[in-house]
Design a protein around this motif. Structure first.
Motif, mmCIF file in Angstrom:
data_model
loop_
_atom_site.group_PDB
_atom_site.id
_atom_site.type_symbol
_atom_site.label_atom_id
_atom_site.label_comp_id
_atom_site.label_asym_id
_atom_site.label_seq_id
_atom_site.Cartn_x
_atom_site.Cartn_y
_atom_site.Cartn_z
ATOM 1 N N SER A 219 96.236 -16.354 28.519
ATOM 2 C CA SER A 219 97.095 -16.359 27.328
ATOM 3 C C SER A 219 97.700 -17.429 26.779
ATOM 4 N N SER A 220 97.949 -18.287 27.510
ATOM 5 C CA SER A 220 98.783 -19.724 27.118
ATOM 6 C C SER A 220 97.624 -20.413 25.921
ATOM 7 N N PRO A 221 98.159 -21.264 25.204
ATOM 8 C CA PRO A 221 97.185 -22.127 24.438
ATOM 9 C C PRO A 221 96.274 -22.883 25.174
ATOM 10 N N GLY A 222 94.916 -22.816 25.058
ATOM 11 C CA GLY A 222 94.091 -23.610 25.752
ATOM 12 C C GLY A 222 93.591 -22.697 26.660
ATOM 13 N N GLY A 223 93.886 -21.485 27.188
ATOM 14 C CA GLY A 223 93.566 -20.640 27.922
ATOM 15 C C GLY A 223 92.461 -19.984 27.560
ATOM 16 N N LEU A 224 91.758 -18.964 28.675
ATOM 17 C CA LEU A 224 90.758 -18.137 28.502
ATOM 18 C C LEU A 224 90.593 -17.373 27.310
ATOM 19 N N ARG A 225 91.666 -16.931 26.725
ATOM 20 C CA ARG A 225 91.732 -16.054 25.452
ATOM 21 C C ARG A 225 91.229 -17.024 24.565
ATOM 22 N N ASP A 226 91.390 -18.549 24.166
ATOM 23 C CA ASP A 226 91.014 -19.318 23.410
ATOM 24 C C ASP A 226 89.633 -19.338 23.518
ATOM 25 N N VAL A 227 88.809 -19.377 24.569
ATOM 26 C CA VAL A 227 87.551 -19.467 24.755
ATOM 27 C C VAL A 227 86.787 -17.956 24.302
ATOM 28 N N GLN A 228 87.689 -17.111 24.570
ATOM 29 C CA GLN A 228 87.080 -15.531 24.133
ATOM 30 C C GLN A 228 87.182 -15.569 22.723
ATOM 31 N N THR A 229 88.152 -16.221 22.030
ATOM 32 C CA THR A 229 88.211 -15.894 20.593
ATOM 33 C C THR A 229 86.916 -16.791 19.926
ATOM 34 N N ILE A 230 86.633 -17.885 20.633
ATOM 35 C CA ILE A 230 85.344 -18.503 20.142
ATOM 36 C C ILE A 230 84.197 -17.461 20.298
ATOM 37 N N GLY A 231 84.109 -16.748 21.303
ATOM 38 C CA GLY A 231 82.893 -16.045 21.636
ATOM 39 C C GLY A 231 83.088 -14.794 20.606
ATOM 40 N N TRP A 232 83.861 -14.109 20.322
ATOM 41 C CA TRP A 232 84.323 -12.971 19.416
ATOM 42 C C TRP A 232 83.894 -13.185 18.200
ATOM 43 N N VAL A 233 84.225 -14.551 17.439
ATOM 44 C CA VAL A 233 83.886 -14.683 16.338
ATOM 45 C C VAL A 233 82.426 -14.864 16.122
ATOM 46 N N ALA A 234 81.934 -15.664 17.181
ATOM 47 C CA ALA A 234 80.331 -15.946 17.026
ATOM 48 C C ALA A 234 79.621 -14.818 17.386
ATOM 49 N N LYS A 235 80.113 -13.911 17.990
ATOM 50 C CA LYS A 235 79.398 -12.671 18.160
ATOM 51 C C LYS A 235 79.300 -11.788 16.980
ATOM 52 N N ARG A 236 80.341 -11.606 16.368
ATOM 53 C CA ARG A 236 80.591 -10.825 15.197
ATOM 54 C C ARG A 236 79.805 -11.460 13.996
ATOM 55 N N HIS A 237 79.914 -12.719 13.707
ATOM 56 C CA HIS A 237 79.156 -13.435 12.720
ATOM 57 C C HIS A 237 77.721 -13.652 13.005
ATOM 58 N N PHE A 238 77.257 -14.232 14.244
ATOM 59 C CA PHE A 238 75.856 -14.647 14.456
ATOM 60 C C PHE A 238 75.122 -13.633 15.316
ATOM 61 N N GLY A 239 75.833 -12.983 15.973
ATOM 62 C CA GLY A 239 75.159 -11.863 16.707
ATOM 63 C C GLY A 239 74.872 -12.525 18.189
ATOM 64 N N THR A 240 75.480 -13.785 18.503
ATOM 65 C CA THR A 240 75.400 -14.245 19.737
ATOM 66 C C THR A 240 76.025 -13.588 20.895
ATOM 67 N N ASP A 241 75.451 -13.557 22.119
ATOM 68 C CA ASP A 241 76.213 -12.782 23.339
ATOM 69 C C ASP A 241 76.273 -13.993 24.151
ATOM 70 N N THR A 242 75.933 -15.196 23.955
ATOM 71 C CA THR A 242 76.449 -16.184 25.068
ATOM 72 C C THR A 242 76.963 -17.399 24.352
ATOM 73 N N LEU A 243 77.779 -18.415 24.929
ATOM 74 C CA LEU A 243 78.132 -19.721 24.457
ATOM 75 C C LEU A 243 76.948 -20.356 23.892
ATOM 76 N N ASP A 244 75.897 -20.435 24.956
ATOM 77 C CA ASP A 244 74.693 -21.186 25.086
ATOM 78 C C ASP A 244 73.879 -21.252 23.523
ATOM 79 N N GLU A 245 74.080 -19.954 22.817
ATOM 80 C CA GLU A 245 73.311 -19.672 21.611
ATOM 81 C C GLU A 245 73.811 -20.640 20.420
ATOM 82 N N LEU A 246 75.448 -20.838 20.605
ATOM 83 C CA LEU A 246 75.793 -21.922 19.690
ATOM 84 C C LEU A 246 75.174 -23.082 19.263
ATOM 85 N N VAL A 247 74.729 -23.605 20.539
ATOM 86 C CA VAL A 247 73.911 -24.873 20.490
ATOM 87 C C VAL A 247 72.592 -24.712 19.402
#
Length: 890
Positions: A219-247
């Protein structure tokens, strides 16, 4: 084939669980059988972790093992309704990621809200999960329930957006997904805003820094939650399931993806290790776990860096990478989701403002004009309306930061730009922090780059060296800005009157820059500071001043806390060392900024007043002239006159009689306010009264609470008094003891609450007085036992006891310096030894440095005079034996 047979087949297909327990035979479907399989799987995962297998495989195989168990249990216990209900994994488990003790969150999805018919089967299923050792978080919802609760709570919505069907009808699950689609609730715009707000609030809970001593991996800044936040937003908007799809979507480069995945893998490894070590869900990287993990990961102590410090530097640099990528990606998402691109507003040929963010006018700007790597930060200071740097420009900085080489660092134009950043009226700290995050500061000052993420394994330094350094600059900036004058009025006035404030900032940047190199970091840093200042175009005087500040940045703090600053000789020696008022002013503001930026828990009103008092006394000595020492007799007369002025007329008449019992040392060690207090108390005592006197009052002028005891000398009350105060959770920061001509001992202690707060509560003050009175009334000469335990963090460290002796020739006192583990009962234990060795205490300077006590005692023989060499030897041996024994007990 029944559910039990399917489970056996699936387990057998998993190559890491080839040895299925004999208890899991066909037809035997008991909790014990399941528990054995789960335990075996967990043990195999631990073995694979210790064999350093890829952490991604372990996290997903753990989820797969739980999948198999839940599906088999569901099919066997959900009864005839198993085909009608859905068993759904949600949250992190829904992503297919499980650490050994991660939450296992599931939901039973109902085709309609009325669950009465299915409730017995669901309860039987959940009971079975408990019996086999799976502690699951569960909910039972219909599709309507899911939609309603998701609308009400973004956290519920997030867990359901990551849902994964484990068993049950696909159409039912698909219906839930449709009900939660962006066109029904939480549009990608609303979801983005909510998750960014959620992240901001989470960061605030951790003081907006990832550089705490014991960070939270999740939960600290720069922790796993920050990575998950990226994934959550990407999944909601782009329908991506993995970070690879952001490329593929153009939001990440391959190199950034590699860096983000490597960072996530490292944090996964740390979190997995924490769960293995503790056997529970533990996401805090506590001190004792840091040491164990560093050994587990194969780090070894080096010449100037401990294994644990190497691990933590890797951790801090990793979260720094995540913080940068998180900032960049969320900004890109904001533009894609919320913002309609506006025409750019040109600033110059290299930079423009678009959508309130600064960007380059062309991707080749940094390649063609490397100085733009510094110019960018100057422009941000000049345009405070700009919200930040556009993500694409951040990316370009990262790919071109290597242009900051030796040739770049020697360019006079770049020197002017750097000094412009440092001398700007606003935004100095903010842009230095941004330069550090983007990697520019560490490239421009290579020695600074080496301490980025570097921690020191102790309780004194709460932050990494680079974070602490920038906190010190920030503190100096607050002194320099009139809008913060109310915080430290005197310091603000001094800072704002300095001839060149940037010299203080440069000294702050370099004061700890040589940490980890070996040798005296102050001396090594001073060499670096002088060379850098000369390179940047400062005059020789300013460069030498900055170097002097770096070399001496600890001296004011150490002298005031460890020496008797009531002694005119100490003040005169320090004034000679400082030399003039300008050096004193710079040193004073730097010292306060440094101590406040080291550990927030260490700064208190007592320390602030102590430093101020030392500064004022040195300032007075400088005004008199270094060749004109302070006249001791004049000082005593002034002190007595001021004390008399504070006393009521009837007490003034008795003052002379009260003062006849004190030597000149008394009037040098105490302030006029303290002397007036003592005099008023003693003037009320009947003649020949030998009962103990106890009084407590708040010190308005010294930032603490004063505790006074006046007892017959035979009671030797130091050990008793400190024992009581310690047991009550009070922190003694100063102790002065003086013997009267009539055989009494006057002892005064300045105390604070354990958290550094001044004691203002009348009930608490009365409690202290009663506790001391009760103990001092007792006839037996035995100090009370201190049973209070040391805090967990302190118990993690072992500090060998050191006892050193010096001589105060002028006052005919022996100086004993004690370095030992800071544990409850320390001062009382010291008092026991002094009592046994018939030692008289004249005073004590109490200083705690994290987990370590660094105390100084001014002592004499019981009949007065310096201790002989054999006495010093006995005292040293007795203290080391007593304190090491005490350390072993705690």
């Amino acid at each position: 084939m029944n559910a039990h047979g399917k489970f056996l087949d699936q387990i057998a297909d998993w190559p890491y669980l080839t040895a299925v327990p004999a208890a899991l035979e066909e037809g035997q479907f008991s909790p014990i059988s399941f528990r054995q399989v789960l335990d075996q799987g967990s043990e195999l995962l631990k073995e694979r972790f210790q064999a350093d297998e890829p952490i991604e495989d372990l996290v997903r195989d753990r989820a797969r093992l739980v999948d198999l168990a839940l599906r088999a249990a569901w099919l066997n216990h959900a009864g005839k309704f198993a085909g009608d209900l859905g068993l759904v994994a949600v949250g992190g488990y829904g992503r297919g990621e499980l650490h050994p003790s991660s939450d296992i969150d599931i939901m039973v999805l109902l085709p309609k809200s009325d669950s009465a018919d299915w409730q017995p089967d669901i309860e039987r299923f959940l009971t079975f999960l408990w019996d086999i050792g799976l502690e699951v978080g569960h909910s039972v919802r219909s599709i309507d329930d899911c939609q309603r609760e998701s609308l009400a709570d973004i956290s519920v919505a997030t867990t359901l957006f990551e849902a994964r069907l484990l068993a049950g009808p696909e159409p039912l699950f698909a219906g839930m997904r449709r009900a939660l689609a962006p066109d029904r609730l939480w549009s990608s715009q609303d979801f983005f805003e909510a998750k960014v707000k959620e992240q901001t609030e989470r960061h605030h809970r951790y003081f907006d820094t990832a550089y705490n001593l014991e960070p939270n991996v999740k939960s600290s800044p720069g922790g796993l939650r920050d990575v998950q936040t990226i994934g959550w937003v990407a999944k909601r908007h782009f329908g991506t399931d993995t970070l690879d799809e952001l490329v593929a979507h153009g939001f990440l480069t391959r190199e950034e993806l590699r860096k983000l995945q490597a960072a996530q893998s490292f944090l996964w490894k740390v979190r997995f290790g924490l769960h293995v070590l503790t056997g529970r869900r533990e996401d805090r990287l506590l001190f004792d776990y840091q040491i164990k993990l560093s050994k587990l990961f194969g780090y070894e102590d080096a010449s100037f860096t401990l294994a644990v410090e190497q691990l933590m530097q890797k951790y801090y640099r990793t979260v720094m990478d995540i913080s940068l990528l998180n900032e960049m990606l969320l900004q890109l998402f904001r533009e894609a989701i919320l913002t309609q691109s506006a025409p750019p507003l040109p600033i110059n040929a290299r930079f423009q403002i678009r959508n309130d963010y600064l960007e380059v006018t062309h991707p080749e700007v940094f390649a063609r004009s490397p100085s733009a790597l510094l110019e960018l930060f100057v422009l941000l200071q000049q345009h405070p309306e700009v919200r930040g740097v556009r993500a694409e420009t951040i990316r370009l900085i990262g790919t071109h930061v290597g242009l900051i080489d030796e040739e770049f660092r020697q360019n006079p134009r770049h020197h002017r730009l750097f000094m412009e950043i440092l001398c700007a009226p606003v935004g100095v700290t903010h842009e230095l922090r941004r330069m550090n995050l983007y990697g520019v500061l560490g490239r421009y000052i290579p020695s600074f780059g080496r301490v980025v993420g570097r921690m020191q394994y102790d309780l004194f330094h709460a932050y990494t060296v680079d974070a602490h350094t920038l906190f010190v600059v920030s503190n100096l900036r607050r002194f320099a800005m009139p809008k913060f004058n109310h915080e430290f009025p005197a310091l603000s006035q001094i800072m704002q009157s300095l001839p060149r404030q940037e010299v203080a900032y440069l000294a702050a940047l370099f004061h700890d820059i040589a940490k980890g190199r070996g040798g005296d970091h102050s001396e090594l840093g001073a060499v670096d500071a002088e060379a850098f200042c000369l390179e940047q175009g400062l005059g020789r005087y300013e460069a030498r001043l900055a170097a002097w500040l770096v070399r001496n940045h600890l001296i004011l703090s150490i002298t005031s806390q460890k020496k008797d600053i009531s002694d005119p000789d100490i003040i005169q020696q320090f004034a000679r060392h400082v030399g003039d008022q300008v050096h004193l002013d710079y040193l004073y503001v730097l010292t306060v900024a440094d101590v406040r930026g080291t550990n927030p828990k260490l700064w208190n009103s007592w320390k602030a007043r102590l430093f101020e008092e030392f500064y004022e006394r040195t300032k007075r000595a400088l005004r008199r002239g270094l060749e004109t020492p302070i006249d001791q007799e004049q000082l005593i007369r002034e002190t007595q006159d001021q004390a008399l002025a504070e006393l009521p007329a009837e007490v003034q008449k008795q003052a002379a009689a009260v003062w006849t019992q004190w030597t000149e040392a008394y009037f040098l060690r105490y302030t006029p306010e303290e002397i007036a207090w003592h005099t008023a108390l003693l003037a009320e005592r009947p003649p020949n009264d030998d009962t103990p006197l106890v009084a407590v009052r708040q010190l308005t002028d010294r930032g603490g609470t004063a505790v006074l005891t006046y007892t017959p000398r035979r009671l030797r009350s130091f050990a008793r008094t400190t024992g009581v105060l310690d047991q009550m959770g009070l922190n003694v920061v100063d102790a002065r003891l003086i013997t009267s001509a009539n055989g009494f001992s006057l002892e005064t202690y300045v105390v604070l609450e354990d958290n550094g707060a001044v004691i203002t509560d009348a009930v608490r003050i009365r409690e202290i007085e009663r506790g001391l009175w009760r103990v001092l009334q007792q006839v037996e000469d035995s100090p009370p036992a201190v049973t209070r335990r040391a805090p967990r963090q302190v118990r993690m460290f072992w500090t060998p006891t050191q006892v050193n002796f010096g001589v105060d020739t002028r006052n005919q006192r022996t100086i004993l310096e004690l370095i030992a583990a800071d544990r409850p009962g320390l001062l009382s234990e010291v008092g026991r030894v002094f009592r046994a060795e018939r030692i008289a205490i004249n005073g004590a300077k109490i200083m705690t440095v994290g987990e370590r006590a660094e105390d100084v005692f001014y002592i004499t023989r019981e009949d007065g005079g310096l201790l002989k060499e054999e006495s010093c030897q006995r005292v040293q041996e007795a203290l080391m034996q007593a304190l090491d024994r005490r350390e072993a007990r705690s």
